[in-house]
Design an enzyme around this catalytic site. Structure first.
Site, PDB file in Angstrom:
ATOM      1  N   LYS A   1      39.140  39.738  32.042  1.00 41.55           N
ATOM      2  CA  LYS A   1      38.624  40.167  33.338  1.00 41.55           C
ATOM      3  C   LYS A   1      39.395  39.434  34.431  1.00 41.55           C
ATOM      4  O   LYS A   1      39.369  38.201  34.511  1.00 41.55           O
ATOM      5  CB  LYS A   1      37.132  39.853  33.445  1.00 41.55           C
ATOM      6  CG  LYS A   1      36.491  40.307  34.759  1.00 41.55           C
ATOM      7  CD  LYS A   1      34.994  40.019  34.734  1.00 41.55           C
ATOM      8  CE  LYS A   1      34.320  40.434  36.036  1.00 41.55           C
ATOM      9  NZ  LYS A   1      32.865  40.169  36.009  1.00 41.55           N
TER      10      LYS A   1
ATOM     11  N   LYS B   1      39.306  44.533  32.224  1.00 39.05           N
ATOM     12  CA  LYS B   1      38.761  44.934  33.518  1.00 39.05           C
ATOM     13  C   LYS B   1      39.593  44.297  34.630  1.00 39.05           C
ATOM     14  O   LYS B   1      39.799  43.074  34.588  1.00 39.05           O
ATOM     15  CB  LYS B   1      37.301  44.482  33.627  1.00 39.05           C
ATOM     16  CG  LYS B   1      36.618  44.853  34.942  1.00 39.05           C
ATOM     17  CD  LYS B   1      35.195  44.316  34.977  1.00 39.05           C
ATOM     18  CE  LYS B   1      34.515  44.686  36.295  1.00 39.05           C
ATOM     19  NZ  LYS B   1      33.147  44.160  36.398  1.00 39.05           N
TER      20      LYS B   1
END
Length: 323
Positions: free
Chosen positions: A195, A248
């Site tokens: 992320k 992400k």
């Protein structure tokens, strides 16, 4: 003179579908929903920076889910917005917190829907950070127990899967250990393993009401400049007990998705985040692009890069087109 006739396989929709190398299916898409703690059963507040997305009361969430499930939605992920916030984010792990109540309601009404829960503290802390803070320092190890408590409360409520998104070191191991100790050995864990500290999260801050009151998240989310680091993060999470890996954002990190697909056999998810969604929606509203076509192309690209699951705010909208 003979030459390659690639157009033969492009001359009709029927043939193009027959030889398509990448297929986008309803079961590939996971719809994020924002559930808001309120006594107003009719509460449905539009999110200005994310046209077509809303903060929903639990009754409104059930109405939203009814149509989506009929159109073939197989899975959702829940983000909660509580009435009250405090420095420890105590509503994140409250047994009757907003996400916990929403899980119970969804599983009661739609047992076939796979309900995934986001495990983080940022929507629940008064300071807006993903963990406990000491001054302006985000504390790693003291946060782990609270994340484990949060995941356990979601499991007890009936969640089909938990998804830690905080990026604290060691949180997968802490959550897995806690789940197993309570008998939830069969509950899968989808880790936001890779992320990035991305500028593409902007609209999410409005949607989840989780903007940090100070500083940023660059001490725990990854530097967008780093690619090889993603492999270390993913390998560590698998070793700690993750069942599914996630990257992400998705669109700006297709190279990272491909790297993880080639390096690991675990299922791989990618999150097409709020900023990616908002950019497409804004351009479509101005007539600059065909919004649906661009959304489908972007999702196909994410899957082509190697993602087997895609979290996207376009899921509900696009289900009729791909079902």
């Amino acid at each position: 003179m003979d030459f390659f006739r690639g157009r033969r396989l492009r001359m009709s929709p029927q043939v193009r579908r027959l030889v398509a190398e990448t297929e986008l299916r309803p079961q590939d898409l996971i719809q994020p929903w924002f559930v808001f703690e309120t006594d107003d059963a009719d509460y449905k507040k539009a999110i200005g920076s994310m046209p077509g997305q809303y903060q929903l009361s639990i009754p409104q969430l059930l109405r939203q889910a009814e149509g989506a499930v009929k159109n073939g939605l197989a899975a959702c992920i829940l983000f909660g917005i509580p009435k009250e916030k405090d420095p420890k984010g105590s509503q994140a792990y409250a047994e009757n917190g907003i996400v916990q109540d929403a899980v119970r309601a969804l599983k009661r009404e739609f047992p076939e829907l796979c309900v995934i829960t986001d495990v983080c503290l940022c929507e629940y802390t008064s300071h807006g950070h993903c963990g406990l803070v000491d001054g302006e320092r985000i504390e790693n190890d003291p946060t782990l127990a609270l994340l484990a408590q949060t995941a356990l409360s979601h499991a007890r409520a009936g969640a089909d899967m938990v998804a830690p998104s905080d990026m604290m070191d060691g949180r997968v191991a802490a959550i897995r250990t806690a789940l197993d100790a309570e008998g939830f050995t069969d509950l899968p864990l989808m880790s936001y393993a890779v992320k990035y500290a991305s500028a593409f999260y902007g609209p999410f801050r409005e949607a989840a009401e989780g903007t940090p009151k100070f500083g940023d998240r660059k001490t725990h989310q990854m530097d967008p400049a780093n690619r090889r680091e993603a492999l270390r993060e993913a390998e560590a999470d698998l070793a700690e007990g993750a069942d599914i890996l996630m990257v992400k954002p998705a669109g700006p990190y297709l190279d990272v998705i491909r790297d993880l697909r080639e390096a690991f056999d675990a299922p791989l998810a990618a999150y097409q985040v709020s900023g990616e969604y908002a950019l497409i929606k804004a351009a479509a509203e101005r007539g600059w692009v065909d919004g649906r076509a661009v959304a489908l192309e972007s999702l196909t690209g994410i899957k082509r890069a190697g993602a087997s699951l895609i979290l996207t705010y376009f899921a509900e909208e696009l289900l009729p087109a791909i079902g």
